[in-house]
Design a protein around this motif. Structure first.
Motif, mmCIF file in Angstrom:
data_model
loop_
_atom_site.group_PDB
_atom_site.id
_atom_site.type_symbol
_atom_site.label_atom_id
_atom_site.label_comp_id
_atom_site.label_asym_id
_atom_site.label_seq_id
_atom_site.Cartn_x
_atom_site.Cartn_y
_atom_site.Cartn_z
ATOM 1 N N THR A 114 0.836 -1.205 0.000
ATOM 2 C CA THR A 114 0.000 0.000 0.000
ATOM 3 C C THR A 114 0.867 1.251 0.000
ATOM 4 N N ASP A 115 1.879 1.264 0.857
ATOM 5 C CA ASP A 115 2.784 2.419 0.925
ATOM 6 C C ASP A 115 3.535 2.621 -0.392
ATOM 7 N N GLU A 116 3.921 1.516 -1.016
ATOM 8 C CA GLU A 116 4.611 1.593 -2.306
ATOM 9 C C GLU A 116 3.716 2.233 -3.361
ATOM 10 N N LEU A 117 2.441 1.849 -3.364
ATOM 11 C CA LEU A 117 1.500 2.395 -4.341
ATOM 12 C C LEU A 117 1.213 3.869 -4.081
ATOM 13 N N ILE A 118 1.141 4.260 -2.816
ATOM 14 C CA ILE A 118 0.940 5.672 -2.480
ATOM 15 C C ILE A 118 2.078 6.507 -3.052
ATOM 16 N N GLN A 119 3.301 5.977 -2.965
ATOM 17 C CA GLN A 119 4.454 6.675 -3.531
ATOM 18 C C GLN A 119 4.395 6.705 -5.052
ATOM 19 N N LYS A 120 4.049 5.574 -5.652
ATOM 20 C CA LYS A 120 4.018 5.493 -7.116
ATOM 21 C C LYS A 120 2.992 6.447 -7.717
ATOM 22 N N PHE A 121 1.831 6.530 -7.082
ATOM 23 C CA PHE A 121 0.765 7.387 -7.599
ATOM 24 C C PHE A 121 0.876 8.831 -7.099
ATOM 25 N N GLN A 122 1.894 9.085 -6.275
ATOM 26 C CA GLN A 122 2.172 10.439 -5.781
ATOM 27 C C GLN A 122 0.948 11.060 -5.102
ATOM 28 N N LEU A 123 0.369 10.299 -4.189
ATOM 29 C CA LEU A 123 -0.796 10.767 -3.431
ATOM 30 C C LEU A 123 -0.356 11.228 -2.043
ATOM 31 N N ASP A 124 -0.876 12.365 -1.606
ATOM 32 C CA ASP A 124 -0.687 12.801 -0.230
ATOM 33 C C ASP A 124 -1.847 12.229 0.589
ATOM 34 N N PRO A 125 -1.606 11.166 1.374
ATOM 35 C CA PRO A 125 -2.707 10.498 2.076
ATOM 36 C C PRO A 125 -3.191 11.248 3.305
ATOM 37 N N ARG A 126 -2.516 12.335 3.690
ATOM 38 C CA ARG A 126 -2.894 13.061 4.895
ATOM 39 C C ARG A 126 -4.018 14.068 4.638
ATOM 40 N N LYS A 127 -4.211 14.429 3.379
ATOM 41 C CA LYS A 127 -5.220 15.452 3.066
ATOM 42 C C LYS A 127 -6.624 14.869 3.147
ATOM 43 N N LYS A 128 -7.574 15.745 3.508
ATOM 44 C CA LYS A 128 -8.973 15.339 3.549
ATOM 45 C C LYS A 128 -9.493 15.130 2.123
ATOM 46 N N ALA A 129 -10.410 14.197 1.978
ATOM 47 C CA ALA A 129 -10.935 13.870 0.660
ATOM 48 C C ALA A 129 -11.628 15.059 0.007
ATOM 49 N N ARG A 130 -12.194 15.944 0.824
ATOM 50 C CA ARG A 130 -12.902 17.093 0.240
ATOM 51 C C ARG A 130 -11.953 18.024 -0.512
ATOM 52 N N THR A 131 -10.664 17.925 -0.252
ATOM 53 C CA THR A 131 -9.687 18.780 -0.940
ATOM 54 C C THR A 131 -9.152 18.140 -2.214
ATOM 55 N N TYR A 132 -9.512 16.892 -2.458
ATOM 56 C CA TYR A 132 -8.941 16.161 -3.586
ATOM 57 C C TYR A 132 -9.584 16.546 -4.913
ATOM 58 N N SER A 133 -8.754 16.589 -5.948
ATOM 59 C CA SER A 133 -9.243 16.712 -7.320
ATOM 60 C C SER A 133 -9.817 15.362 -7.763
ATOM 61 N N LYS A 134 -10.446 15.362 -8.916
ATOM 62 C CA LYS A 134 -10.971 14.104 -9.462
ATOM 63 C C LYS A 134 -9.857 13.073 -9.616
ATOM 64 N N GLY A 135 -8.692 13.519 -10.114
ATOM 65 C CA GLY A 135 -7.578 12.599 -10.299
ATOM 66 C C GLY A 135 -7.116 11.973 -8.998
ATOM 67 N N ASN A 136 -7.062 12.770 -7.918
ATOM 68 C CA ASN A 136 -6.637 12.242 -6.623
ATOM 69 C C ASN A 136 -7.675 11.285 -6.042
ATOM 70 N N ARG A 137 -8.946 11.539 -6.304
ATOM 71 C CA ARG A 137 -9.978 10.591 -5.861
ATOM 72 C C ARG A 137 -9.806 9.254 -6.578
ATOM 73 N N GLN A 138 -9.469 9.317 -7.873
ATOM 74 C CA GLN A 138 -9.210 8.076 -8.616
ATOM 75 C C GLN A 138 -8.022 7.334 -8.022
ATOM 76 N N LYS A 139 -6.994 8.090 -7.640
ATOM 77 C CA LYS A 139 -5.798 7.460 -7.070
ATOM 78 C C LYS A 139 -6.128 6.681 -5.806
ATOM 79 N N VAL A 140 -6.977 7.251 -4.956
ATOM 80 C CA VAL A 140 -7.363 6.561 -3.719
ATOM 81 C C VAL A 140 -7.969 5.193 -4.042
#
Length: 305
Positions: A114-140
């Motif tokens: 999971t941690d490896e994938l978070i790095q690969k997809f360059q997602l900041d997992p600490r941010k609230k979902a309401r701040t995410y763009s469509k692309g970041n929601r897809q990454k989750v």
């Protein structure tokens, strides 16, 4: 013969007088990446909703792991991972919390993978979902799916909103699933994406499957493009069987055209007899094949996201 993981036979779905699916048939085998292509509104998502047991087919049968997708949907869901094209998340949870929640719902836990994938997809997992763009929601959703050890993966327009770098990461991860012997259904209207990853494809148009098979097997249905220079002119070329759209360039001995696959040998022999100077050929692409079926409509977009 290998038993298919997914088998759809004569599936129809009616919404009142509207027939959304018309006798859909296809199978997916272990270790296969299967492309399901067609423009928006062709019936891709309706087919997937039937497979997920969200809606019930009006007619026909659909089985996954040998189980009925409607009657046995709870048992089936324990063995699959699914990513839709539009992901909606809990706005007050962080991306990391949502990934962990998705994993727990599938009986999985947060891992080094999971941690490896978070790095690969360059997602900041600490941010609230309401701040995410469509692309970041897809990454989750993608991170949760790829972290899940499922037997069957369903991706419905999964790269919508992703930038090219993350699209490539998605493709790499799908190919890794394939190397591990997993089966994947990839629904998309992005032809280049399907062409890179899929073993076989099905083309759906207006709720009906119009072609199924490997891309190699389908190439005979379309044309190879040729750009050629010769010492001698080619007066008979335009009249030859299987030759289309001959275009002469400034140099009279330089022409471009398309040729049907079953006439390619004869055309090449003709060109060679006129003393080749240069020759460039481009094999037909999935886009060429797709446009064969949709060109008559004149209004459909097949590459746009």
């Amino acid at each position: 013969m290998t038993t298919p993981i997914l088998k759809i036979a004569n599936v129809q779905k009616n919404f009142g007088p509207v027939q959304a699916l018309k006798k859909i048939d296809f199978e997916i085998y272990p270790g296969e990446v299967f492309g399901f292509i067609g423009p928006n509104g062709a019936g891709k998502s309706t087919t997937i909703r039937v497979l997920l047991g969200i809606i019930r087919a009006s007619h026909g049968t659909a089985t996954l792991f040998g189980q009925d997708v409607w009657r046995d949907s709870v048992a089936i869901h324990r063995r699959i991972a699914y990513v839709p094209g539009d992901v909606y998340l809990w706005p007050n949870l962080s991306g990391g919390e949502i990934i962990d929640l998705f994993l727990r719902l599938n009986g999985q836990t947060h891992s080094a993978r999971t941690d490896e994938l978070i790095q690969k997809f360059q997602l900041d997992p600490r941010k609230k979902a309401r701040t995410y763009s469509k692309g970041n929601r897809q990454k989750v959703a993608l991170i949760a799916a790829f972290s899940t050890d499922a037997d069957f993966y369903i991706f419905d327009e999964p790269t919508s909103g992703l930038d090219p770098l993350n699209e490539q990461t998605f493709q790499d991860e799908v190919l890794q699933l394939k190397r591990r012997g997993k089966s994947v259904l990839l629904s998309s209207h992005i032809l280049s994406e399907v062409e890179k990853m899929c073993d076989r494809i099905a083309i759906i148009r207006d709720g009906r499957i119009i072609e199924t098979g490997t891309l190699a097997a389908m190439r005979h249905l379309t044309r190879t493009t040729v750009d050629v220079r010769t010492v001698q002119q080619l007066p008979e070329l335009a009249a030859m069987a299987g030759v289309h759209g001959v275009q002469a360039h400034a140099d009279a001995n330089h022409v471009s055209f398309a040729v049907d696959a079953d006439q390619l040998t004869a055309v090449m022999q003709y060109l060679s007899a006129h003393q080749l100077v240069s020759l460039t050929t481009a094999p037909p692409t999935l886009a060429d094949l797709f446009m064969r079926y949709y060109a008559a409509d004149g209004t459909r977009s097949v590459e746009g996201k």
